[in-house]
Design a protein around this motif. Structure first.
Motif, PDB file in Angstrom:
ATOM      1  N   LYS A 113      43.264  36.317  35.504  1.00 49.85           N
ATOM      2  CA  LYS A 113      41.827  36.181  35.221  1.00 49.85           C
ATOM      3  C   LYS A 113      41.042  35.927  36.505  1.00 49.85           C
ATOM      4  O   LYS A 113      39.963  36.475  36.696  1.00 49.85           O
ATOM      5  CB  LYS A 113      41.582  35.056  34.217  1.00 49.85           C
ATOM      6  N   LEU A 114      41.589  35.099  37.366  1.00 57.36           N
ATOM      7  CA  LEU A 114      40.931  34.787  38.634  1.00 57.36           C
ATOM      8  C   LEU A 114      40.816  36.044  39.495  1.00 57.36           C
ATOM      9  O   LEU A 114      39.747  36.344  40.032  1.00 57.36           O
ATOM     10  CB  LEU A 114      41.724  33.690  39.342  1.00 57.36           C
ATOM     11  N   LEU A 115      41.903  36.790  39.612  1.00 59.18           N
ATOM     12  CA  LEU A 115      41.868  38.036  40.394  1.00 59.18           C
ATOM     13  C   LEU A 115      40.910  39.046  39.776  1.00 59.18           C
ATOM     14  O   LEU A 115      40.195  39.752  40.493  1.00 59.18           O
ATOM     15  CB  LEU A 115      43.273  38.628  40.513  1.00 59.18           C
ATOM     16  N   SER A 116      40.885  39.114  38.456  1.00 63.14           N
ATOM     17  CA  SER A 116      39.962  40.032  37.774  1.00 63.14           C
ATOM     18  C   SER A 116      38.512  39.672  38.055  1.00 63.14           C
ATOM     19  O   SER A 116      37.670  40.542  38.276  1.00 63.14           O
ATOM     20  CB  SER A 116      40.212  40.021  36.260  1.00 63.14           C
ATOM     21  N   LEU A 117      38.245  38.391  38.062  1.00 62.30           N
ATOM     22  CA  LEU A 117      36.892  37.917  38.377  1.00 62.30           C
ATOM     23  C   LEU A 117      36.514  38.298  39.802  1.00 62.30           C
ATOM     24  O   LEU A 117      35.417  38.804  40.054  1.00 62.30           O
ATOM     25  CB  LEU A 117      36.835  36.400  38.188  1.00 62.30           C
ATOM     26  N   LEU A 118      37.434  38.086  40.748  1.00 64.35           N
ATOM     27  CA  LEU A 118      37.151  38.447  42.137  1.00 64.35           C
ATOM     28  C   LEU A 118      37.048  39.960  42.322  1.00 64.35           C
ATOM     29  O   LEU A 118      36.329  40.424  43.205  1.00 64.35           O
ATOM     30  CB  LEU A 118      38.216  37.865  43.064  1.00 64.35           C
ATOM     31  N   ALA A 119      37.747  40.727  41.498  1.00 61.15           N
ATOM     32  CA  ALA A 119      37.655  42.186  41.579  1.00 61.15           C
ATOM     33  C   ALA A 119      36.266  42.662  41.163  1.00 61.15           C
ATOM     34  O   ALA A 119      35.786  43.688  41.644  1.00 61.15           O
ATOM     35  CB  ALA A 119      38.728  42.844  40.704  1.00 61.15           C
TER      36      ALA A 119
ATOM     37  N   ASP B 219      42.424  46.193  49.417  1.00 63.16           N
ATOM     38  CA  ASP B 219      42.374  47.151  48.312  1.00 63.16           C
ATOM     39  C   ASP B 219      43.687  47.243  47.545  1.00 63.16           C
ATOM     40  O   ASP B 219      43.709  47.673  46.394  1.00 63.16           O
ATOM     41  CB  ASP B 219      41.985  48.547  48.822  1.00 63.16           C
ATOM     42  N   HIS B 220      44.812  46.839  48.172  1.00 65.16           N
ATOM     43  CA  HIS B 220      46.094  46.888  47.470  1.00 65.16           C
ATOM     44  C   HIS B 220      46.087  45.986  46.236  1.00 65.16           C
ATOM     45  O   HIS B 220      46.695  46.307  45.222  1.00 65.16           O
ATOM     46  CB  HIS B 220      47.246  46.468  48.396  1.00 65.16           C
ATOM     47  N   VAL B 221      45.405  44.865  46.321  1.00 65.04           N
ATOM     48  CA  VAL B 221      45.345  43.923  45.210  1.00 65.04           C
ATOM     49  C   VAL B 221      44.638  44.578  44.030  1.00 65.04           C
ATOM     50  O   VAL B 221      45.109  44.520  42.892  1.00 65.04           O
ATOM     51  CB  VAL B 221      44.653  42.609  45.613  1.00 65.04           C
ATOM     52  N   LEU B 222      43.521  45.225  44.299  1.00 67.24           N
ATOM     53  CA  LEU B 222      42.789  45.924  43.251  1.00 67.24           C
ATOM     54  C   LEU B 222      43.642  47.043  42.663  1.00 67.24           C
ATOM     55  O   LEU B 222      43.680  47.229  41.444  1.00 67.24           O
ATOM     56  CB  LEU B 222      41.468  46.474  43.797  1.00 67.24           C
ATOM     57  N   THR B 223      44.355  47.770  43.501  1.00 73.78           N
ATOM     58  CA  THR B 223      45.229  48.843  43.029  1.00 73.78           C
ATOM     59  C   THR B 223      46.318  48.290  42.109  1.00 73.78           C
ATOM     60  O   THR B 223      46.585  48.846  41.041  1.00 73.78           O
ATOM     61  CB  THR B 223      45.870  49.590  44.217  1.00 73.78           C
TER      62      THR B 223
ATOM     63  N   GLY C 289      48.421  48.022  36.829  1.00 74.07           N
ATOM     64  CA  GLY C 289      48.995  47.179  35.779  1.00 74.07           C
ATOM     65  C   GLY C 289      48.192  47.271  34.499  1.00 74.07           C
ATOM     66  O   GLY C 289      48.753  47.381  33.396  1.00 74.07           O
ATOM     67  N   LEU C 290      46.878  47.265  34.619  1.00 78.37           N
ATOM     68  CA  LEU C 290      46.006  47.386  33.450  1.00 78.37           C
ATOM     69  C   LEU C 290      46.190  48.740  32.775  1.00 78.37           C
ATOM     70  O   LEU C 290      46.262  48.823  31.543  1.00 78.37           O
ATOM     71  CB  LEU C 290      44.546  47.171  33.857  1.00 78.37           C
TER      72      LEU C 290
END
Length: 124
Positions: free
Chosen positions: A50-56, A106-110, A115-116
């Protein structure tokens, strides 16, 4: 250029170019395998997802904004951010006494988007 083994399934002359990146997966050494497993363990926490999604969705956020958005205490958010920073999934910049967090690259977003896609494909 190093000599390639023509029987290797990953010989770039015998594998479609789109699959060349995937070829190294069968050659992972123990240390790399462990680091990859650790990365997936870190991503295996719903609060961190959720935290990473928020930062994305945002360029950057401070701890107080993240805590408010996720309806959690700032100390709990700070703990999760330390875990994500140690894994190089998020980074921060200081502005006075405030720290602003964003995805590390950008790797984190990828990773998140792939995964989604995988989860949504399985849900369909």
């Amino acid at each position: 250029m190093s000599e390639t083994n023509t029987t290797d399934i990953c010989d770039i002359h015998h594998v479609h170019p789109d699959k060349v990146k995937h070829c190294t997966l069968h050659k992972l050494d123990d240390e790399t395998s462990l680091e990859l497993a650790d990365l997936f363990k870190i991503l295996g926490d719903k609060t961190r997802i959720k935290l990473l999604s928020l930062l994305a969705a945002e360029d950057e956020l401070c701890v107080c904004d993240i805590a408010e958005s996720l309806q959690m205490g700032q100390s709990a958010i700070s703990h999760q951010l330390r875990v994500l920073r140690a894994a190089r999934l998020v980074k921060f910049r200081k502005a006075g006494k405030e720290a602003f967090y964003s995805l590390d690259d950008d790797h984190v977003l990828t990773l998140m988007l792939q995964g989604l896609d995988h989860v949504r494909e399985r849900q369909a």
